[in-house]
Every structure is written in structure tokens, then in C-alpha cells.
Design a protein around this motif. Structure first.
Motif, short mmCIF file in Angstrom:
data_model
loop_
_atom_site.label_atom_id
_atom_site.label_comp_id
_atom_site.label_asym_id
_atom_site.label_seq_id
_atom_site.Cartn_x
_atom_site.Cartn_y
_atom_site.Cartn_z
N ARG A 183 -5.33 9.31 1.70
CA ARG A 183 -5.98 8.17 1.06
C ARG A 183 -4.98 7.03 0.85
O ARG A 183 -3.86 7.24 0.42
CB ARG A 183 -6.59 8.57 -0.27
CG ARG A 183 -7.30 7.44 -0.93
CD ARG A 183 -8.10 7.84 -2.09
NE ARG A 183 -8.66 6.61 -2.65
CZ ARG A 183 -9.44 6.56 -3.68
NH1 ARG A 183 -9.78 7.66 -4.29
NH2 ARG A 183 -9.89 5.42 -4.12
N HIS A 187 0.84 -1.20 0.00
CA HIS A 187 0.00 0.00 0.00
C HIS A 187 0.87 1.25 0.00
O HIS A 187 2.04 1.22 0.37
CB HIS A 187 -0.96 0.01 1.19
CG HIS A 187 -0.28 0.30 2.49
ND1 HIS A 187 0.34 -0.66 3.25
CD2 HIS A 187 -0.12 1.47 3.17
CE1 HIS A 187 0.85 -0.10 4.33
NE2 HIS A 187 0.59 1.19 4.31
N THR A 188 0.26 2.30 -0.44
CA THR A 188 0.90 3.61 -0.40
C THR A 188 -0.18 4.60 0.04
O THR A 188 -1.36 4.40 -0.21
CB THR A 188 1.51 3.99 -1.77
OG1 THR A 188 2.21 5.22 -1.66
CG2 THR A 188 0.46 4.11 -2.84
N THR A 189 0.25 5.65 0.69
CA THR A 189 -0.68 6.66 1.19
C THR A 189 -0.37 8.00 0.54
O THR A 189 0.77 8.45 0.53
CB THR A 189 -0.56 6.80 2.72
OG1 THR A 189 -0.74 5.51 3.30
CG2 THR A 189 -1.61 7.76 3.27
N LYS A 190 -1.40 8.63 0.01
CA LYS A 190 -1.24 9.95 -0.59
C LYS A 190 -1.12 10.96 0.55
O LYS A 190 -1.99 11.05 1.42
CB LYS A 190 -2.44 10.27 -1.47
CG LYS A 190 -2.23 11.45 -2.38
CD LYS A 190 -3.34 11.54 -3.40
CE LYS A 190 -3.02 12.62 -4.40
NZ LYS A 190 -4.03 12.68 -5.44
N PRO A 210 -3.92 -3.19 -8.79
CA PRO A 210 -4.79 -2.60 -7.78
C PRO A 210 -5.56 -3.70 -7.05
O PRO A 210 -6.19 -4.56 -7.66
CB PRO A 210 -5.74 -1.71 -8.59
CG PRO A 210 -4.98 -1.42 -9.86
CD PRO A 210 -4.18 -2.65 -10.13
N TYR A 265 -3.89 3.60 -1.04
CA TYR A 265 -4.04 2.84 -2.27
C TYR A 265 -3.42 1.47 -2.03
O TYR A 265 -2.25 1.37 -1.65
CB TYR A 265 -3.34 3.54 -3.44
CG TYR A 265 -3.98 4.86 -3.78
CD1 TYR A 265 -5.02 4.91 -4.71
CD2 TYR A 265 -3.57 6.04 -3.18
CE1 TYR A 265 -5.62 6.12 -5.04
CE2 TYR A 265 -4.16 7.25 -3.49
CZ TYR A 265 -5.19 7.28 -4.42
OH TYR A 265 -5.79 8.48 -4.74
N ARG A 266 -4.20 0.40 -2.25
CA ARG A 266 -3.71 -0.95 -2.02
C ARG A 266 -3.40 -1.63 -3.35
O ARG A 266 -4.13 -1.48 -4.32
CB ARG A 266 -4.75 -1.79 -1.27
CG ARG A 266 -5.06 -1.30 0.11
CD ARG A 266 -6.06 -2.19 0.85
NE ARG A 266 -7.22 -2.59 0.08
CZ ARG A 266 -7.48 -3.83 -0.33
NH1 ARG A 266 -6.67 -4.83 -0.03
NH2 ARG A 266 -8.57 -4.10 -1.03
N TYR A 267 -2.31 -2.39 -3.36
CA TYR A 267 -1.86 -3.11 -4.56
C TYR A 267 -1.38 -4.50 -4.18
O TYR A 267 -1.12 -4.78 -3.01
CB TYR A 267 -0.65 -2.39 -5.20
CG TYR A 267 -0.91 -0.99 -5.64
CD1 TYR A 267 -1.46 -0.73 -6.89
CD2 TYR A 267 -0.59 0.08 -4.81
CE1 TYR A 267 -1.69 0.57 -7.30
CE2 TYR A 267 -0.83 1.38 -5.22
CZ TYR A 267 -1.38 1.62 -6.46
OH TYR A 267 -1.61 2.90 -6.87
#
Length: 155
Positions: free
Chosen positions: A26, A18-21, A50, A28-30
Motif C-alpha cells: 500500500r 510517498h512511502t510504501t508499506k 497526508p 501512502y502519499r504525503y
């Protein structure tokens, strides 16, 4: 939900990532290939997938399989052997109602159910292959039957 079940065609696992903006917070999960994490981005030939899209595609395939007449015909005798109060109509309705109850399950329960049914998900750049456990449906039926018995004892 698919942790430990998703692999690339090279046999290496895909890990949840995951990464967070920063501005919005927000997440984002991958799913990312282990090869890309260990060697370099792009080594596996797979993009970051994604999580929501991959999980949705797997669930759609699983739902289609659970609705298939062949699977239902195979499951009915096994289910009625475990619980004589069941008949073909009840089993068919139970298998096809996954859509109705899925969103009500906690993520841990969703993962457990998928883990009982799915042995492996193999991802290539152009397709998704879902490999079911040979005894997955039986394991779910046994677990449901055990849960039903425990509920009767508690009542």
C-alpha cells in the motif's frame, strides 16, 4: 494534484512524498516541507501532511468559493461576454456542478484546473490559506470557450 502550489508559512514549498508499506504494498502519499527534507524532520514545524486530506481540504475550500454569490455575480458578466448563449442560471449551475464532474476528471485534468484557479496554498500548523489567481476564473472560461469552439469545428 497540488505539486508546486503548496507552501509552508516560511515560504518554502511542500513536496509530494510517498512511502510504501512492504507487507501490503500500500502506498501512502504525503506533502513534506522542503525544509524538513534538507535540514531535519520537524525543522519546519509542520507534520507530514497526508495528501488525500490536504487535497480534500483545498477542494472543499475551492468548491465553497465557486458557489459563493459574490464570485458568481462577478463571473456572470465575463462568461456572457465570452459566450452570449450563457445566462446567469447556466453559469451558476456550471460553477456549482464541480462536485458532480470532479471525480470523472483524470488526475492531470484535476491538477490543470486547480493550477488555473489556485495561485498558492499556504499551510501552517493550525490553518490552510487558499490564494486564488486574480484571473483564474477568466482563464478557465476562456479555455472552456476555446474547447467549445474546437468541438464545433470538429463536428
Amino acid at each position: 494534484m497540488l505539486k508546486g502550489l503548496v507552501f509552508g508559512i516560511d515560504g518554502r514549498a511542500l513536496a509530494p512524498w510517498h512511502t510504501t508499506k512492504r507487507k501490503t504494498g500500500r502506498v501512502y502519499r504525503y506533502y513534506v516541507s522542503q525544509r524538513d527534507l534538507k535540514e531535519h524532520a520537524g525543522a519546519s514545524g509542520l507534520p507530514r501532511l497526508p495528501a488525500a486530506e490536504l487535497e480534500s481540504a483545498v477542494l472543499e475550500q475551492l468548491r465553497g468559493l465557486l458557489r459563493s454569490p459574490e464570485l458568481i455575480a462577478d463571473v456572470v458578466p465575463k462568461a456572457t461576454a465570452l459566450d452570449p448563449s450563457l445566462d446567469e442560471a447556466k453559469v451558476t449551475v456550471g460553477l456549482t456542478r464541480l462536485d458532480a464532474i470532479w471525480d470523472e476528471l483524470f488526475p492531470v485534468e484535476q491538477h490543470r484546473l486547480v493550477s488555473l484557479l489556485v495561485e498558492k496554498v499556504v499551510v501552517s500548523p493550525n490553518e490552510l490559506e487558499l490564494r486564488l489567481r486574480t484571473n483564474g476564473i477568466e482563464r478557465v472560461l476562456l479555455e472552456l470557450n476555446t474547447q467549445r469552439s474546437e468541438d464545433k469545428v470538429a463536428a
